[in-house]
Scaffold this motif. Structure first.
Motif, mmCIF file in Angstrom:
data_model
loop_
_atom_site.group_PDB
_atom_site.id
_atom_site.type_symbol
_atom_site.label_atom_id
_atom_site.label_comp_id
_atom_site.label_asym_id
_atom_site.label_seq_id
_atom_site.Cartn_x
_atom_site.Cartn_y
_atom_site.Cartn_z
ATOM 1 N N ALA A 90 0.965 -0.823 -0.309
ATOM 2 C CA ALA A 90 -0.223 -0.284 -0.158
ATOM 3 C C ALA A 90 1.140 1.119 0.384
ATOM 4 O O ALA A 90 0.645 2.096 -0.984
ATOM 5 N N ALA A 91 2.120 1.568 0.897
ATOM 6 C CA ALA A 91 2.747 2.598 1.054
ATOM 7 C C ALA A 91 3.556 2.489 -0.444
ATOM 8 O O ALA A 91 4.050 3.831 -1.029
ATOM 9 N N SER A 92 4.211 1.733 -1.349
ATOM 10 C CA SER A 92 5.111 1.589 -2.225
ATOM 11 C C SER A 92 3.707 1.395 -3.416
ATOM 12 O O SER A 92 4.150 2.819 -4.146
ATOM 13 N N VAL A 93 3.459 1.287 -4.187
ATOM 14 C CA VAL A 93 2.416 1.114 -4.421
ATOM 15 C C VAL A 93 1.245 2.292 -4.669
ATOM 16 O O VAL A 93 0.235 2.700 -5.791
ATOM 17 N N GLY A 94 0.599 2.623 -3.369
ATOM 18 C CA GLY A 94 -0.546 3.349 -3.061
ATOM 19 C C GLY A 94 -0.938 4.678 -3.325
ATOM 20 O O GLY A 94 -0.920 5.411 -3.946
ATOM 21 N N GLY A 95 0.876 5.035 -3.011
ATOM 22 C CA GLY A 95 1.247 6.538 -3.237
ATOM 23 C C GLY A 95 1.413 6.914 -4.832
ATOM 24 O O GLY A 95 0.335 8.207 -4.871
ATOM 25 N N PRO A 96 2.239 6.666 -5.022
ATOM 26 C CA PRO A 96 1.646 6.547 -7.300
ATOM 27 C C PRO A 96 0.606 7.032 -7.657
ATOM 28 O O PRO A 96 0.239 7.257 -8.378
ATOM 29 N N LEU A 97 -0.449 5.299 -6.815
ATOM 30 C CA LEU A 97 -1.467 5.763 -7.543
ATOM 31 C C LEU A 97 -1.990 7.194 -7.686
ATOM 32 O O LEU A 97 -3.277 7.178 -8.605
ATOM 33 N N ILE A 98 -2.648 6.995 -6.742
ATOM 34 C CA ILE A 98 -3.396 8.402 -6.032
ATOM 35 C C ILE A 98 -2.981 9.665 -6.674
ATOM 36 O O ILE A 98 -3.385 10.281 -7.517
ATOM 37 N N LYS A 99 -1.162 9.519 -6.787
ATOM 38 C CA LYS A 99 -0.618 10.880 -8.182
ATOM 39 C C LYS A 99 -1.067 10.535 -9.467
ATOM 40 O O LYS A 99 -1.425 11.499 -10.051
ATOM 41 N N LEU A 100 -1.445 9.490 -9.731
ATOM 42 C CA LEU A 100 -1.544 8.716 -11.291
ATOM 43 C C LEU A 100 -3.277 9.289 -11.267
ATOM 44 O O LEU A 100 -3.381 9.909 -12.088
ATOM 45 N N ALA A 101 -3.782 8.987 -10.020
ATOM 46 C CA ALA A 101 -4.986 9.059 -10.651
ATOM 47 C C ALA A 101 -5.568 10.973 -10.387
ATOM 48 O O ALA A 101 -6.049 11.143 -11.349
ATOM 49 N N GLY A 102 -5.001 11.562 -9.435
ATOM 50 C CA GLY A 102 -5.120 13.144 -9.399
ATOM 51 C C GLY A 102 -4.769 13.559 -10.439
ATOM 52 O O GLY A 102 -5.346 14.913 -11.368
ATOM 53 N N PHE A 103 -3.115 13.618 -10.993
ATOM 54 C CA PHE A 103 -2.930 14.100 -12.760
ATOM 55 C C PHE A 103 -4.112 13.461 -13.832
ATOM 56 O O PHE A 103 -3.980 14.345 -14.469
ATOM 57 N N SER A 104 -4.419 12.498 -14.241
ATOM 58 C CA SER A 104 -5.320 12.243 -14.421
ATOM 59 C C SER A 104 -6.270 13.159 -14.976
ATOM 60 O O SER A 104 -7.227 13.309 -15.768
ATOM 61 N N ALA A 105 -7.107 13.416 -12.998
ATOM 62 C CA ALA A 105 -8.128 14.249 -13.570
ATOM 63 C C ALA A 105 -7.796 15.298 -13.349
ATOM 64 O O ALA A 105 -8.879 16.097 -14.749
ATOM 65 N N ALA A 106 -6.910 15.872 -13.150
ATOM 66 C CA ALA A 106 -5.866 16.896 -14.293
ATOM 67 C C ALA A 106 -6.044 17.118 -15.808
ATOM 68 O O ALA A 106 -7.518 17.967 -15.810
ATOM 69 N N VAL A 107 -5.810 15.938 -16.344
ATOM 70 C CA VAL A 107 -6.316 16.124 -17.522
ATOM 71 C C VAL A 107 -6.931 16.080 -18.412
ATOM 72 O O VAL A 107 -7.322 16.389 -19.105
ATOM 73 N N ARG A 108 -7.664 15.170 -17.468
ATOM 74 C CA ARG A 108 -9.056 15.108 -18.149
ATOM 75 C C ARG A 108 -10.462 16.633 -17.997
ATOM 76 O O ARG A 108 -10.262 17.000 -18.592
ATOM 77 N N ALA A 109 -9.604 17.216 -17.016
ATOM 78 C CA ALA A 109 -10.685 18.677 -16.483
ATOM 79 C C ALA A 109 -9.326 19.586 -17.441
ATOM 80 O O ALA A 109 -10.139 20.380 -18.167
ATOM 81 N N GLY A 110 -8.162 19.386 -18.244
ATOM 82 C CA GLY A 110 -7.798 20.536 -18.841
ATOM 83 C C GLY A 110 -8.774 19.915 -20.584
ATOM 84 O O GLY A 110 -8.802 20.898 -21.469
ATOM 85 N N ILE A 111 -8.589 18.844 -20.861
ATOM 86 C CA ILE A 111 -9.627 18.112 -21.592
ATOM 87 C C ILE A 111 -10.732 18.705 -21.958
ATOM 88 O O ILE A 111 -11.197 19.507 -23.231
ATOM 89 N N VAL A 112 -11.317 18.938 -21.102
ATOM 90 C CA VAL A 112 -13.063 18.927 -20.799
ATOM 91 C C VAL A 112 -12.736 20.857 -21.531
ATOM 92 O O VAL A 112 -13.707 21.393 -21.894
ATOM 93 N N GLY A 113 -11.880 21.186 -20.522
ATOM 94 C CA GLY A 113 -11.705 23.163 -20.333
ATOM 95 C C GLY A 113 -11.051 23.286 -21.503
ATOM 96 O O GLY A 113 -12.317 24.209 -22.720
ATOM 97 N N LEU A 114 -10.282 22.513 -22.393
ATOM 98 C CA LEU A 114 -10.740 23.088 -23.599
ATOM 99 C C LEU A 114 -11.354 22.756 -24.466
ATOM 100 O O LEU A 114 -11.118 23.696 -25.790
ATOM 101 N N ARG A 115 -12.244 21.442 -24.306
ATOM 102 C CA ARG A 115 -13.344 21.443 -25.016
ATOM 103 C C ARG A 115 -14.381 22.866 -25.879
ATOM 104 O O ARG A 115 -14.944 23.022 -25.959
ATOM 105 N N GLY A 116 -14.857 22.826 -24.153
ATOM 106 C CA GLY A 116 -15.503 24.068 -23.723
ATOM 107 C C GLY A 116 -15.070 24.857 -24.012
ATOM 108 O O GLY A 116 -15.440 26.078 -24.724
ATOM 109 N N ALA A 117 -13.615 25.634 -24.236
ATOM 110 C CA ALA A 117 -13.013 26.549 -24.890
ATOM 111 C C ALA A 117 -13.245 26.893 -26.360
ATOM 112 O O ALA A 117 -13.690 27.713 -26.991
ATOM 113 N N LYS A 118 -13.089 25.504 -26.854
ATOM 114 C CA LYS A 118 -13.330 25.390 -28.624
ATOM 115 C C LYS A 118 -14.944 25.670 -28.726
ATOM 116 O O LYS A 118 -15.149 26.146 -29.381
ATOM 117 N N LYS A 119 -15.572 25.225 -28.424
ATOM 118 C CA LYS A 119 -17.437 25.215 -28.218
ATOM 119 C C LYS A 119 -17.484 26.865 -28.206
ATOM 120 O O LYS A 119 -18.172 26.796 -28.787
#
Length: 132
Positions: A90-119
């Motif tokens: 949990a300590a070795s895999v859980g931390g990076p997975l949480i960071k990866l999930a946060g990064f994925s959420a940020a990328v998704r929000a960015g993409i949604v934001g860009l699509r919204g700006a284009k629209k």
């Protein structure tokens, strides 16, 4: 023979009859004691093997309990090792997975934001064209 002699003979006879009457129950009581002694001897002879078997059974049960104690201590040790392994995982895999999930959420929000700006941009451009 005088009256005292006759009285003495009668008293002796009565005493002899009394002794005979008392002797019969004493003889019967002696037989009861003999039978009791024999019964106790038989019971003792029967109990001795039972006690020996009970002793052997208790020794075997104690041996099995010692084995169960060893198995229980090994299971406790394995449980501790598994718990430590889960914590390490949990300590070795859980931390990076949480960071990866946060990064994925940020990328998704960015993409949604860009699509919204284009629209929004297309809507604005489409509105200007319609006015012309």
């Amino acid at each position: 023979m005088t009256g005292g002699d006759i009285a003495g003979l009668i008293a002796a006879g009565v005493f002899a009859i009394l002794v005979a009457l008392i002797a019969v129950p004493l003889l019967k009581l002696g037989k009861v004691f003999d039978q009791t002694t024999a019964s106790i001897k038989e019971a003792t002879d029967g109990i001795t093997p039972i006690l020996e078997e009970t002793t052997e059974t208790i020794k075997q049960a104690n041996g099995q309990l010692a084995r169960v104690d060893t198995i229980t201590s090994n299971v406790a040790e394995v449980s501790g090792n598994v718990s430590a392994l889960v914590a390490l995982f949990a300590a070795s895999v859980g931390g990076p997975l949480i960071k990866l999930a946060g990064f994925s959420a940020a990328v998704r929000a960015g993409i949604v934001g860009l699509r919204g700006a284009k629209k929004a941009e297309e809507t604005v451009k489409g509105g200007k064209r319609a006015k012309k």
